[in-house]
Enzyme design. Sequence first.
Site, PDB file in Angstrom:
ATOM      1  N   GLY A 268      -8.591  10.479   1.030  1.00 17.36           N
ATOM      2  CA  GLY A 268      -7.678  10.537  -0.102  1.00 17.36           C
ATOM      3  C   GLY A 268      -7.944   9.505  -1.169  1.00 17.36           C
ATOM      4  O   GLY A 268      -7.504   9.656  -2.308  1.00 17.36           O
ATOM      5  N   ARG A 269      -8.659   8.449  -0.809  1.00 18.54           N
ATOM      6  CA  ARG A 269      -9.025   7.446  -1.817  1.00 18.54           C
ATOM      7  C   ARG A 269     -10.367   6.806  -1.487  1.00 18.54           C
ATOM      8  O   ARG A 269     -10.640   5.684  -1.891  1.00 18.54           O
ATOM      9  CB  ARG A 269      -7.939   6.383  -1.911  1.00 18.54           C
ATOM     10  CG  ARG A 269      -7.581   5.754  -0.583  1.00 18.54           C
ATOM     11  CD  ARG A 269      -6.468   4.784  -0.735  1.00 18.54           C
ATOM     12  NE  ARG A 269      -6.001   4.354   0.576  1.00 18.54           N
ATOM     13  CZ  ARG A 269      -5.369   3.213   0.792  1.00 18.54           C
ATOM     14  NH1 ARG A 269      -5.129   2.407  -0.202  1.00 18.54           N
ATOM     15  NH2 ARG A 269      -4.957   2.896   2.005  1.00 18.54           N
TER      16      ARG A 269
ATOM     17  N   GLY B 183      -4.981   7.771  -5.222  1.00 24.07           N
ATOM     18  CA  GLY B 183      -6.354   7.531  -4.800  1.00 24.07           C
ATOM     19  C   GLY B 183      -6.852   6.119  -5.031  1.00 24.07           C
ATOM     20  O   GLY B 183      -8.037   5.835  -4.837  1.00 24.07           O
TER      21      GLY B 183
ATOM     22  N   ASP C 196      -6.945   9.931  12.987  1.00 22.86           N
ATOM     23  CA  ASP C 196      -7.829   9.939  11.828  1.00 22.86           C
ATOM     24  C   ASP C 196      -8.343   8.547  11.499  1.00 22.86           C
ATOM     25  O   ASP C 196      -9.183   8.391  10.605  1.00 22.86           O
ATOM     26  CB  ASP C 196      -7.125  10.550  10.609  1.00 22.86           C
ATOM     27  CG  ASP C 196      -5.844   9.819  10.253  1.00 22.86           C
ATOM     28  OD1 ASP C 196      -4.893   9.879  11.052  1.00 22.86           O
ATOM     29  OD2 ASP C 196      -5.795   9.198   9.178  1.00 22.86           O
TER      30      ASP C 196
END
Length: 507
Positions: A99-100, A132, A259
């Site tokens: 996401g970033r 992000g 994750d």
Amino acid sequence: MFAPNGPAAAPFAPGFTNRFHGLGPDFFTELQAASLPNPHWVAVSAGCTALLGWPAQWWQEPGALAAFSGNAAWPGMRPLASVYSGHQFGVWAGQLGDGRALWLGEVESPSGPQELQLKGAGQTPYSRRGDGRAVLRSSIREFLCSEAMAALGIPTTRALCLVGSGELKIQREAVETAAVVTRVAPSFLRFGHFEHFAHHGMPDQLRQLFDYFVAHYAPECAQAPNPVAAVLARVAGQTAELIAQWQAVGFMHGVMNTDNMSMLGLTIDYGPFGFMDGFDPGHVCNHSDHQGRYAFSRQPQIGFWNLHALAQALFPLMPNAESDADAASEELQASLEVYRERFGTALPAAMRAKLGLWETLDEDGPLIDDWLRLLAKHHTDYTIAHRRLAVFDPAQALDAPANAPVRDLFLDRPAFDAWAARYAERLKKAPADTSMARAARMNAVNPAVVLRNHLAQTAIQRAEAGDFSDVQRLQQVLSRPYDEPANPADADFPPNWAQHLEVSCSS
């Protein structure tokens, strides 16, 4: 000098390759970083530079700042954000992804291929309504801790450099400035990459990812009778050894979601981490973890839980998954048992080393357990207690002045004396071992300096005021954690104000 996201003249030719691109668009989205206005260097790691085999002054060359702020690309860089899923705080969270973070490509280093990744380089398709970006505060913590863990000998992603921008403001709990940290690892593949394709019913992609992993990171597993079980056993063993090292040094990850678990057994994703000050097995370093799922004492259990999630993701790849599901499950369970076995060996060995016990005796387990109970009862400083234990004199176990440096850490002196008498007798069972030799060996495994929250916070506050010298100084100190620092305050007890510091997932 350089157009945003356009080609930049590299000061040397690191030779970027892009093997991950060969997996295809189901695995990632290719995109450019968002521009970072008016970037400036905050810090560069000499250790990570040496790992890559790059010139020491690479960052001073034209184009380097632009490339590692996301404002330009060196030849061969093909930025991408990968997709993955995972369990967060024990609950299936569905699709996640970088996401970033932006994967830049791979470079060949003296130790083999290393992937480079920008963290905080702007929105991706996986940002989930986030911006992000990363703030300077959390980026400093990740930069420092990545390199500190490497110096401690604990497997970890590395941090090559840190770039800030005083002009780009980001709203978190408060308005903060943005930063980009460059992370380095042989691979950033996570348990969640495999979970993604398993849970979304994409068996072909799951097989493709597995074959990619085996070919590039676990080629020995290809020759095993069952490569899937062999990979799981390999990851289980590496994860067990990693978490044993965390426990031994008093490190708390804070967010052990699937994750955030590396397929290579690396410490990855430094968010609300912490090093233990006063020893408390139930300590929760992440104030967002309201249920205490990732408390210090629970990390070994959570590591095993996460491996079960990985096993479930790999199950469809088992050759007998459909013909004999029970047998397939039993074989994967046998692979998972490697975790129990390896952890059950690794942590006691690390703790014996911390206490200077170099031969294994039956009495060692109870002696170590009672030492930890003593530390917990008094909330004794974990790092300082082990460091001072190196000067314990078994010949004068009950001599209060002789052993005052460690004895005075405990309010209940009789309780310490009772334990110390047992410890002295145990040390005497290695008569050829001199106190000086034992102290040297203990000091080689018990750090004098770890990245305590108050050290990081002081560096952050100065950096937010425009002074990056303490970030750079502290990184140098942390690169030699087993040496007594020039500034004794770096190895001293945390100040009273540090008791109120909190870290969360906000970054």
